[in-house]
Design an enzyme around this catalytic site. Structure first.
Site, PDB file in Angstrom:
ATOM      1  N   SER A  30     -23.476  54.853 -29.652  1.00  0.00           N
ATOM      2  CA  SER A  30     -23.702  55.946 -30.606  1.00  0.00           C
ATOM      3  C   SER A  30     -24.408  55.379 -31.835  1.00  0.00           C
ATOM      4  O   SER A  30     -24.166  54.222 -32.213  1.00  0.00           O
ATOM      5  CB  SER A  30     -22.381  56.568 -31.043  1.00  0.00           C
ATOM      6  OG  SER A  30     -22.590  57.482 -32.107  1.00  0.00           O
TER       7      SER A  30
ATOM      8  N   TYR B 236     -13.983  55.697 -34.309  1.00  0.00           N
ATOM      9  CA  TYR B 236     -14.930  55.944 -33.202  1.00  0.00           C
ATOM     10  C   TYR B 236     -16.174  55.079 -33.395  1.00  0.00           C
ATOM     11  O   TYR B 236     -16.662  54.459 -32.443  1.00  0.00           O
ATOM     12  CB  TYR B 236     -15.277  57.434 -33.186  1.00  0.00           C
ATOM     13  CG  TYR B 236     -16.447  57.828 -32.308  1.00  0.00           C
ATOM     14  CD1 TYR B 236     -16.288  58.049 -30.940  1.00  0.00           C
ATOM     15  CD2 TYR B 236     -17.729  58.010 -32.846  1.00  0.00           C
ATOM     16  CE1 TYR B 236     -17.359  58.433 -30.134  1.00  0.00           C
ATOM     17  CE2 TYR B 236     -18.804  58.389 -32.060  1.00  0.00           C
ATOM     18  CZ  TYR B 236     -18.611  58.604 -30.709  1.00  0.00           C
ATOM     19  OH  TYR B 236     -19.683  58.980 -29.925  1.00  0.00           O
TER      20      TYR B 236
END
Ligand code: NAP
Length: 246
Positions: free
Chosen positions: A141, A155
């Site tokens: 990501s 995350y």
């Protein structure tokens, strides 16, 4: 020539689903992993078959070693030797500052996003080395480098671990002719945002993205397909950012 057999974890929805359909069109047979949404998995499998690919769906929680082993065993038994892995299944937990996060949510994100990727990479390393080569793509990501303050730094940390895993494993497995790369998406229009409690997030983020819009799952699938293809035969250990410039 026989069709490559590729496993896509989290293939039932979002980026994983788009990747399955794209890879089928590119000539792959697919083992599609999912954790709970059987109906969605079946729908994607039908699209894969329509695109000319064989497809087996396997309910497998990637944070569980036995599930991962069963996913790989089933793929090999039903489709033949596995030469591709897309490590895609991921979760974020609720949005918010780390100070307010629940331990169970932190643990689940690390279990799925880090341990799950490691378990899948480990089995792929064993199988692909025995086969004489293969390719792994880990879905990271843009958060790994942005840090995602106020939203989900845990995350972001799990995705930075994905980048480190990709670089290290590519160096370990080069001698086995296994390429290991990552794709780091920016904000992509999938269910993930609603799941974390903010369905309008992609639309709202558009103003801060140089290309002026969130990405489509198919635009990530295209990058994954390239990294798995012979066109990327000299590409390993790279993290390909596909984020609209963010
Ligand atoms: P999504 O739409 O929420 O889909 C998640 C997929 O993962 C579903 O197929 C789900 O299966 C599966 N899954 C969740 N937990 C699992 C587990 N423990 N074991 C196996 N499968 C599991 O997510 P997405 O947006 O496509 O995200 C896919 C990947 O891209 C993730 O790694 C995510 O971190 C990354 N990413 C997404 C974005 C974004 O903006 N969307 C941006 C950057 C990176 P079920 O259908 O059975 O629930």
């Amino acid at each position: 020539m026989s069709r490559p057999v590729t496993i896509v974890t989290g293939g039932s929805r979002g980026i994983g689903a788009a990747t399955c359909v794209r890879l089928a069109a590119d000539g792959h047979d697919l083992a599609l992993g999912y954790v709970s949404n059987e109906a969605a998995a079946r729908e994607v499998a039908a699209m894969v078959r329509e695109a000319g690919g064989r497809c087996v769906t396997v309910r497998a929680d990637t944070s569980q070693e036995a599930d991962v082993e069963r996913l790989f065993d089933t793929a090999a038994a039903e489709l033949g030797p596995v030469s591709g892995l897309v490590n895609n299944a991921g979760v974020t937990g609720p949005l918010g500052r780390l100070a307010n996060a629940r331990t169970d949510d932190l643990r689940r994100v690390l279990d799925v996003n880090v341990l799950g990727y490691l378990l899948c990479c480990r089995r792929a390393a064993r199988d692909m080395a025995a086969l004489g080569g293969g390719a792994i793509v880990n879905i990271s990501s843009a958060a790994a480098t942005l840090g995602a303050p106020g939203d989900y730094v845990h995350y972001a940390a799990s995705k930075a671990a994905t980048d480190a895993l990709t670089i290290g494993l590519s160096k370990e497995l080069g001698q086995d002719r296994i390429r290991v790369n990552a794709v780091a998406p920016g904000i992509i229009d999938t269910d993930m945002h609603a799941t974390m409690g903010d369905p309008d997030r992609p639309a709202r983020a558009a103003a801060g993205i140089p290309l002026g819009r969130p990405g489509e799952a198919s635009e990530i699938a295209a990058a994954v397909a390239w990294l798995l293809s012979p066109d990327a035969s000299y590409t390993t250990g790279t993290v390909l950012r596909v984020s609209g410039g963010r």
